[in-house]
Motif scaffolding. Sequence first.
Motif, PDB file in Angstrom:
ATOM      1  N   PHE A  43      92.544  19.708 -73.230  1.00 35.31           N
ATOM      2  CA  PHE A  43      93.722  20.580 -73.233  1.00 35.31           C
ATOM      3  C   PHE A  43      95.008  19.789 -73.502  1.00 35.31           C
ATOM      4  O   PHE A  43      95.970  20.325 -74.010  1.00 35.31           O
ATOM      5  N   TYR A  44      94.983  18.496 -73.130  1.00 37.77           N
ATOM      6  CA  TYR A  44      96.158  17.645 -73.360  1.00 37.77           C
ATOM      7  C   TYR A  44      96.343  17.321 -74.840  1.00 37.77           C
ATOM      8  O   TYR A  44      97.384  16.853 -75.253  1.00 37.77           O
ATOM      9  N   ARG A  56      96.179  19.418 -77.261  1.00 39.83           N
ATOM     10  CA  ARG A  56      96.598  20.609 -78.006  1.00 39.83           C
ATOM     11  C   ARG A  56      98.047  20.920 -77.669  1.00 39.83           C
ATOM     12  O   ARG A  56      98.468  20.726 -76.532  1.00 39.83           O
ATOM     13  N   PRO A  57      98.763  21.418 -78.675  1.00 36.88           N
ATOM     14  CA  PRO A  57     100.217  21.545 -78.484  1.00 36.88           C
ATOM     15  C   PRO A  57     100.660  22.813 -77.744  1.00 36.88           C
ATOM     16  O   PRO A  57     101.683  23.374 -78.084  1.00 36.88           O
ATOM     17  N   GLN A  58      99.883  23.249 -76.768  1.00 44.41           N
ATOM     18  CA  GLN A  58     100.312  24.393 -75.954  1.00 44.41           C
ATOM     19  C   GLN A  58     100.355  23.964 -74.486  1.00 44.41           C
ATOM     20  O   GLN A  58      99.676  23.015 -74.110  1.00 44.41           O
ATOM     21  N   PRO A  59     101.140  24.677 -73.658  1.00 43.63           N
ATOM     22  CA  PRO A  59     101.181  24.332 -72.229  1.00 43.63           C
ATOM     23  C   PRO A  59      99.779  24.434 -71.609  1.00 43.63           C
ATOM     24  O   PRO A  59      99.033  25.366 -71.924  1.00 43.63           O
ATOM     25  N   ILE A  60      99.446  23.451 -70.752  1.00 42.99           N
ATOM     26  CA  ILE A  60      98.089  23.359 -70.197  1.00 42.99           C
ATOM     27  C   ILE A  60      97.714  24.632 -69.438  1.00 42.99           C
ATOM     28  O   ILE A  60      96.623  25.166 -69.606  1.00 42.99           O
TER      29      ILE A  60
END
Lengths: 200, 273
Positions: free
Chosen positions: B104-105, B107-111
């Motif tokens: 998840f880290y 990828r450019p979205q909030p976790i």
Amino acid sequence: MSGAFNSGAIIETDGLTREFRIRDGKRRRLLTAVEGLTVRIEPGEAVGYIGANGAGKSTTIKMLTGILVPTAGRVLTCGLRPVPDQRRLARQVGVVFGQRSQLWWDLPVRESFSILAAIHSLTRAEETGRTGELVEQLELGGFLSVPVRQLSLGQRMRAEVAAALLHSPRLVILDEPTIGPAYGQIQERVREISELKAQF
Amino acid sequence: MLSRHETRERLRPYRAVLASRARSQRAYRTSFALDLASSTLVGLVELAEVWVLFSNVTALGGMRFNQILLVFGLADLSFSLADLSFGHLDTLPDFLRAGTLDAFYLRPQPILLQLITSDISLRRLARAAVGAAALGIGLVTARVTWGPGTVILLPLALVSGYGTFAALFVWAAGLQFFLLDGAEMTNAFVYGGRYAATQPASVWSRPLKLVFGFFFPMAFTAYLPAVTMLGLPGPDWLPTWLGWCAPAAAVWSWLMGLLCWRWGLRHYQGGGG
């Protein structure tokens, strides 16, 4: 060293250190996984990072990608500070963790790529073009419609590498990319990686 | 302001993952049908529990059976919908143990948003249907004093209840970073909270009122809005007008939930920032 920090390197660390507090029986003690790592890697370089099990390779990678906060020292990846700039950095880095899949185990490989393309905001045209290139170069055509859970380890690793390259990152980090094949095939895998680097 | 196109683009990653999850659940039809059936059964058993209780008493905490149906329906409908969209947050310990949270880290979205939209439990729709049925029957038979206030309060209570329960899942997930094997403990609060929400808070002792009335504001999800809709006098510490404060309870829960999440995430990364 500090004066030259942030001068266009793709990876730059200065005294990078990470300690873990671990429980040893009833006592707690400090374990230093990475100590004072100072390194500078230029764009276009390919660097191997080797060490025994538990030497701190994965810990270093986690600090480079913003997953772990260093205990001490400085780090810049693609000119960004990994922890505060984690989401911006994610657009510029592709990582393969050999032991942990980034794909959706119950979906066909093609569909995992499609979700990752959406995650990295690729347009439909970019997605089609890029997927086509990777399928050809990494020879994924034979198992694009197969759910990830049914792939052999070697096939899965190729799909993982493609997934990490999908958004055309500036920096690619492969953590244990040689798991899967027998020892004799590892050299061949290293040669493949060099070829990929030349192509992408 | 974001344009419609920009909003669509921002939501595209989440839509892509959620659509794939929904497709994969419906792909195995027999298994999905069995899931729906068992989920309905659980909802009905919980409703039967209330009915059995009321076959022995005529009123509990100043409420009759059909009034309790209103409380049960409000709580169960909003909880089931929160469980549908946030319930899988309790699998965070599995991610932590397997190390898959690291993906998840990258990828450019909030976790947290990634984790929330990483799954959806469509089978919970069955439980939501049981809750909706109980709510419908309660609304028709419990002599609700209908007026503009009631018409506004009903959706307000449902949305706030959904928000409060959803925040409870985030709250619990934040604590998982410290507990690792603590899903049992946090589930006791999440599911205990749901259970408390279906009860009339008037029967609670003062310590319980503090814990489930205010700190985990379960009374605000169903009991208090029901009391307001029915025009009943509220018990000690919980006056009738508090029903209107359901949104405040949701905001409080989210503040605490996000604080807990942030605290947990920092702990995972090793402190500092």
